[in-house]
Every structure is written in structure tokens, then in C-alpha cells.
Design an enzyme around this catalytic site. Structure first.
Site, PDB file in Angstrom:
ATOM      1  N   ARG A 157      50.873  50.307  41.141  1.00 12.33           N
ATOM      2  CA  ARG A 157      50.134  50.217  39.871  1.00 12.33           C
ATOM      3  C   ARG A 157      49.325  48.925  39.841  1.00 12.33           C
ATOM      4  O   ARG A 157      48.177  48.885  39.417  1.00 12.33           O
ATOM      5  CB  ARG A 157      51.071  50.296  38.656  1.00 12.33           C
ATOM      6  CG  ARG A 157      50.359  49.926  37.352  1.00 12.33           C
ATOM      7  CD  ARG A 157      51.037  50.421  36.082  1.00 12.33           C
ATOM      8  NE  ARG A 157      52.471  50.331  36.098  1.00 12.33           N
ATOM      9  CZ  ARG A 157      53.180  49.201  36.025  1.00 12.33           C
ATOM     10  NH1 ARG A 157      52.571  48.040  35.905  1.00 12.33           N
ATOM     11  NH2 ARG A 157      54.497  49.227  36.071  1.00 12.33           N
ATOM     12  N   ASP A 173      27.630  52.773  30.067  1.00 17.02           N
ATOM     13  CA  ASP A 173      28.144  53.933  30.799  1.00 17.02           C
ATOM     14  C   ASP A 173      26.975  54.429  31.653  1.00 17.02           C
ATOM     15  O   ASP A 173      26.026  55.027  31.157  1.00 17.02           O
ATOM     16  CB  ASP A 173      28.639  54.998  29.813  1.00 17.02           C
ATOM     17  CG  ASP A 173      29.198  56.238  30.515  1.00 17.02           C
ATOM     18  OD1 ASP A 173      28.790  56.505  31.666  1.00 17.02           O
ATOM     19  OD2 ASP A 173      30.014  56.946  29.904  1.00 17.02           O
ATOM     20  N   LYS A 190      31.657  62.435  38.573  1.00 19.84           N
ATOM     21  CA  LYS A 190      30.311  62.983  38.627  1.00 19.84           C
ATOM     22  C   LYS A 190      29.632  62.551  39.945  1.00 19.84           C
ATOM     23  O   LYS A 190      30.164  62.817  40.999  1.00 19.84           O
ATOM     24  CB  LYS A 190      29.545  62.554  37.381  1.00 19.84           C
ATOM     25  CG  LYS A 190      30.362  62.669  36.070  1.00 19.84           C
ATOM     26  CD  LYS A 190      30.728  64.087  35.681  1.00 19.84           C
ATOM     27  CE  LYS A 190      31.770  64.164  34.563  1.00 19.84           C
ATOM     28  NZ  LYS A 190      31.451  63.453  33.337  1.00 19.84           N
TER      29      LYS A 190
HETATM   30  C1  LIG Z   1      32.259  62.957  32.225  1.00 20.62           C
HETATM   31  C2  LIG Z   1      31.844  61.752  31.502  1.00 20.62           C
HETATM   32  C3  LIG Z   1      32.786  60.849  30.973  1.00 20.62           C
HETATM   33  C4  LIG Z   1      34.278  61.107  31.064  1.00 20.62           C
HETATM   34  O1  LIG Z   1      34.751  61.061  32.363  1.00 20.62           O
HETATM   35  P1  LIG Z   1      35.996  61.910  32.920  1.00 20.62           P
HETATM   36  O2  LIG Z   1      36.045  61.537  34.352  1.00 20.62           O
HETATM   37  O3  LIG Z   1      35.711  63.347  32.642  1.00 20.62           O
HETATM   38  O4  LIG Z   1      37.203  61.442  32.155  1.00 20.62           O
HETATM   39  C5  LIG Z   1      32.321  59.715  30.349  1.00 20.62           C
HETATM   40  N1  LIG Z   1      31.002  59.459  30.226  1.00 20.62           N
HETATM   41  C6  LIG Z   1      30.061  60.311  30.705  1.00 20.62           C
HETATM   42  C7  LIG Z   1      28.627  59.968  30.536  1.00 20.62           C
HETATM   43  C8  LIG Z   1      30.450  61.477  31.349  1.00 20.62           C
HETATM   44  O5  LIG Z   1      29.509  62.320  31.812  1.00 20.62           O
END
Ligand SMILES: *Cc1c(COP(=O)(O)O)cnc(C)c1O
Length: 378
Positions: free
Chosen positions: A46, A170, A195
Site C-alpha cells: 500500500r 482533469d 481512458k
Molecule cells: C472516466 C472519467 C473519470 C473517472 O475515472 P474512472 O477511472 O472511471 O474512475 C474522471 N474524469 C473524466 C474526465 C473521465 O472521463
């Protein structure tokens, strides 16, 4: 070094025992100590694991930050960042936020006394106007979902610096290959590595990079304290995916630009949102700050009945949530990804019952266009 080269190098540390070119998957929970008060640098997975560390160092290099962190999902990464704040703190956020992030803010962290104001973060003046005495941070999606609004990060960074606020970006839709928010003045980047970074629709993961070492130290404390770390197997999968980031994104974008132009000319398509088209409001700013326009497209069909037809009749393009993988995916945001956004806000944002979102993959572009054509015209 170019980011594409840097990405190939992730995990290519010198393994002095074997010389392994691919980083080993250290599938271990704990590590033997060589003596009392001694450590190999690893004690418990962890707190730190060599495979995860390779990924964390890799993303930190790609983003030009002090230190990187890997989590079990993008949401776990964002949750960890919210632990930097206290009850009473206020955060200004992008209004057309990823649905899961909106749910986390409004239905979980609200309970702990954090408050959030939703604004159009592509409008710098609107962000400045939303700042209050108790504001501690601005949380921005660099390119939003599904309408692909682009924020002016240098301008937002100037505002945040002046008022001593953290700028959190983000950057999931762009990745460091297309834009490096820390270079533009942001303090923290966060990714759903599910992604484009892992890129194969096969792993769920989250990454964070902090520019400042002291801030990174606080984030590390929370990562270890809260514990939603990425396991060694999945860390390895993300590393493997990241190695092809450059070639994948080049192809994703080449396809996206052609498909956006094709859709724009199609008689059954009412509207196309793609920042690579020069009629898109963020086009010029993206040319200044980013190395490309990404591969997400949103478009409106001219009749709601076509929505179901397209979703069911595309054969190559799968009707599925998520994005950023080699396989093209199509979804219906109003019902699938943005159901948690209040209906009034959805209406104001333009997320309606004729809007579809396409994550353009790396297939042959003619095949993708033919798939869309037969689905629209059959
Ligand atoms: C998919 C996504 C998230 C969340 O991520 P997960 O890996 O599904 O928990 C956060 N921000 C954006 C812009 C996303 O496309």
C-alpha cells in the site's frame, strides 16, 4: 525528449539482477527487511510497490511534475485529492463535469461540509466571479465531456496564483501527449488512466501528478492513509498501454478530424462538436496551448428516432460507455453518462435527446465512416 519517446521509456528502468526490459510485476504484499531498522525502500505494497512506482515515476516525467501517484480508479484519484480540503472549504468546478465526479462532489463530499460552485470554466471571468473568501481550489476539466469546451489554463492559473488557490486539472481527454497543464501553471493534474493512457478498454485506473514537492508529500500521505492504490498487475497494464500513447493518439486524432468533417457534411446531422473544426469556440486557444484536439466528437442527429437506430445499427462501433481506447465507442450522454446531472443544467449545457458522443478509435477511418453511413442511412 518528446513525450512519445518518454512514454515508450516508462518502466524501462535498469533491473540490475536480470536486465528485464519489461518492468516485472511485483505481485507481493510485503517485503523482507535486510536488518533491524533497514529497508530495501519497500515495506508494504500500500505504501509503495516497485511496479506501481515505475508507473508513478513515468507519469510524473510525462507531465513534468515532482511526483506521480497511481490509484485504483480515476474516481479514487479525485477522492484522494479532495482529502486536501476541510469542512467549510469551497471549490469552483467545471459545470459540464464528468457525471461521476459531479456525483462524488454533490452526494458524498457535500456531507463533509465541502461546497462546490459549477461554472463554465471556458469562461475565465465566470471562474473569477465565483471565487469566495472560503474558496480553496479551482477544479477544471481541460476539455469537457461531452461538448468539448476548452479552458484557458494559463489565465486560470494567473487567477489562482493571485488568490492562493490550487488549480487542479482533469486532463483525461488530452493526456500529457497533447497538453501538459503543469507547464501552463496548474498545480495538480488528475487522469482517469482507464481512458487514453492505458488505451485498450481493459483496465480501470487513476493517476495524479503534483508540480510542487511539498504538495506531493501531502498527497502521498493521503494515498497511503486512504489506501485506494493501483495493484501491481494493473500498474503493469497501464505502463504497457502508455508506451504506445503517441502512435495511438496520432491515429485517434487523424480519424477524428476526418469523421468530424464527414459528419458535418451529412444531411441527417444537425450539429457537430469537435475542437479540431475551425468553427469550434475553443479551436484557436487549443492551437495555442495543446498539440492536438483529441479524438472525442459529439454530434446531434436531426431526429430523436435516429438515436436508437445509430446505437443499434453500428457494427464496428460499439454502443458502450467509456472512451479513449483503441476500439471506437458510441454513447447517448443524456441517458448513459450524464444521467446524474440535474435536468435543467443538462438542458442549458446542450445535452439533449438528439446528442450522441463518439470516442473515435484507431480502426481504419474508411471502415468507421462506412459504419456510420450505413447506420444513419439504413
Ligand atoms: C472516466 C472519467 C473519470 C473517472 O475515472 P474512472 O477511472 O472511471 O474512475 C474522471 N474524469 C473524466 C474526465 C473521465 O472521463
Amino acid at each position: 525528449m518528446n513525450i512519445a519517446t518518454e512514454a515508450v521509456q516508462v518502466g524501462l528502468e535498469w533491473d540490475s539482477r536480470t536486465g528485464a526490459v519489461s518492468v516485472p510485476i511485483y505481485q507481493t504484499a510485503t517485503f523482507r527487511h535486510p536488518g533491524l531498522g533497514l529497508s530495501t525502500g519497500f515495506d508494504y505494497s500500500r505504501s509503495g510497490n516497485p511496479t506501481r512506482q515505475s508507473l508513478e515515476e513515468g507519469i510524473a516525467r510525462l507531465d513534468g511534475g515532482a511526483r506521480g501517484f497511481a490509484y485504483s480508479s480515476g474516481m479514487a484519484a479525485i477522492t484522494n485529492l479532495l482529502l486536501l480540503f476541510c469542512s467549510g472549504d469551497h471549490i469552483v468546478v467545471t459545470e459540464d463535469l464528468y457525471g461521476g465526479t459531479c456525483r462524488l462532489f454533490d452526494r458524498v463530499f457535500n456531507q463533509f461540509g465541502l461546497t462546490f460552485s459549477y461554472v463554465d470554466t471556458s469562461d475565465t471571468a465566470a471562474v473569477a466571479a465565483a471565487i469566495r473568501p472560503e474558496t480553496r481550489a479551482v477544479f477544471v476539466e481541460t476539455l469537457t465531456n461531452p461538448l468539448l469546451k476548452f479552458a484557458d489554463i494559463p489565465a486560470l492559473a494567473a487567477i489562482c496564483r493571485q488568490r492562493d488557490l490550487l488549480l487542479i486539472t482533469d486532463n483525461t481527454f488530452l493526456t500529457p501527449y497533447l497538453m501538459r497543464p503543469l507547464d501552463l501553471g496548474a498545480d495538480i493534474t488528475v487522469y482517469s488512466a482507464t481512458k487514453y493512457l492505458s488505451g485498450h478498454n481493459d483496465t480501470v485506473a487513476g493517476l495524479v501528478v503534483a508540480r510542487d514537492p511539498q504538495l506531493a508529500e501531502r498527497i502521498y500521505f493521503h494515498q497511503n492513509a486512504a489506501g485506494a492504490v493501483l495493484g501491481p498487475q494493473d500498474s503493469w497494464l497501464v505502463i504497457r498501454g502508455m508506451k504506445t500513447l503517441g502512435v495511438r493518439l496520432d491515429r485517434h486524432q487523424e480519424n477524428a478530424l476526418r469523421i468530424a468533417a464527414w459528419l458535418q457534411a451529412h444531411p441527417r446531422i444537425a450539429k457537430v462538436y469537435y475542437p479540431g473544426l475551425d468553427n469550434h469556440p475553443g479551436h484557436d486557444l487549443m492551437k495555442r496551448d495543446a498539440r492536438g484536439f483529441g479524438a472525442m466528437i459529439a454530434f446531434e442527429v436531426d431526429d430523436h428516432a435516429l438515436v436508437e437506430q445509430v446505437l443499434l445499427r453500428t457494427r464496428l462501433i460499439s454502443f458502450a460507455e467509456s472512451l479513449g481506447g483503441v476500439e471506437s465507442l458510441i454513447t447517448f450522454p443524456e441517458v448513459q453518462t450524464h444521467a446524474d446531472i440535474p435536468p435543467e443544467l443538462r438542458a442549458r449545457l446542450g445535452i439533449n435527446n438528439v446528442l450522441l458522443r463518439l470516442s473515435v478509435g484507431i480502426e481504419d477511418c474508411d471502415d468507421l465512416i462506412e459504419d456510420l453511413r450505413q447506420a444513419l442511412e439504413s
